[in-house]
Design a protein around this motif. Sequence first.
Motif, mmCIF file in Angstrom:
data_model
loop_
_atom_site.group_PDB
_atom_site.id
_atom_site.type_symbol
_atom_site.label_atom_id
_atom_site.label_comp_id
_atom_site.label_asym_id
_atom_site.label_seq_id
_atom_site.Cartn_x
_atom_site.Cartn_y
_atom_site.Cartn_z
ATOM 1 N N VAL A 152 32.511 21.607 30.607
ATOM 2 C CA VAL A 152 31.423 21.658 29.629
ATOM 3 C C VAL A 152 31.308 23.061 29.042
ATOM 4 N N ARG A 153 31.538 24.058 29.898
ATOM 5 C CA ARG A 153 31.392 25.457 29.463
ATOM 6 C C ARG A 153 32.381 26.317 30.223
ATOM 7 N N CYS A 154 33.057 27.214 29.527
ATOM 8 C CA CYS A 154 34.011 28.142 30.143
ATOM 9 C C CYS A 154 33.536 29.572 29.903
ATOM 10 N N VAL A 155 33.497 30.367 30.974
ATOM 11 C CA VAL A 155 33.003 31.739 30.879
ATOM 12 C C VAL A 155 34.021 32.692 31.482
ATOM 13 N N GLU A 156 34.515 33.608 30.664
ATOM 14 C CA GLU A 156 35.421 34.631 31.184
ATOM 15 C C GLU A 156 34.620 35.698 31.914
ATOM 16 N N ARG A 157 35.112 36.153 33.049
ATOM 17 C CA ARG A 157 34.458 37.249 33.777
ATOM 18 C C ARG A 157 34.718 38.551 33.028
ATOM 19 N N ALA A 158 33.692 39.070 32.426
ATOM 20 C CA ALA A 158 33.828 40.234 31.545
ATOM 21 C C ALA A 158 34.338 41.445 32.301
ATOM 22 N N GLY A 159 35.394 42.048 31.772
ATOM 23 C CA GLY A 159 35.923 43.279 32.336
ATOM 24 C C GLY A 159 36.578 43.136 33.690
ATOM 25 N N TYR A 160 36.824 41.907 34.119
ATOM 26 C CA TYR A 160 37.348 41.689 35.475
ATOM 27 C C TYR A 160 38.851 41.416 35.433
#
Length: 223
Positions: A152-160
Amino acid sequence: MRDRDADKRLAAETAVGEVRDHMLVGLGTGSTAAHAIAALAARGLRIETVATSEASAALARSKGLVVRDFADVAHVDLAIDGADAIDARLRCVKGAGGAMLREKVVAEAARRMLVIADGTKRVARLGATALPVEVLPFARAFVLDRLSAYFVRCVERAGYRTDNGHIVIDGHGWDDASPRALADRLMAVPGVVGHGLFLREVDAAYIAENGIVTRLERGRNPR
């Protein structure tokens, strides 16, 4: 009522009871695995270890454990690691700590794989837990687009970045009716190098809740 960290420690200390002298032990990553590393060191056994992350390797060495380079290892006697979620069939979601690819390699190399967790990680269904996917940075936008078919939703781990130099995308809201099919579909996407579904690797789990440890063994638990 005991706190969660106390239960994590109790599960770890109980599972470490399976370790014997002269074993090669796989060390997991995360707060619960850290308790296992401390418990192993306290036992003073004549063992060697391999670690699934640079952080776990550093912690193990700081406590006097021998850490071998896994690049030179084909088989591990016993692996001990945490989980983000585990069901009655010992299927897991892992990867909140970003080490799921190395954890899966070590789990596959292990003759026996143990999961340790507090009671909040025991679930009726896995799909309520975000599923981490490790991705080649070059393929970021392409993989994000492909993953939208499964989450439903994909979130990249920022700066990781993982220890392998990859990015992690957490997939929220996924259909867990057929996790094996999802695992196959994810690995068929070019640019995906790993994911946090552990469907057959775990042999047993030690789960502590309010000071009581329950051991689950593969094939012996009610669904």
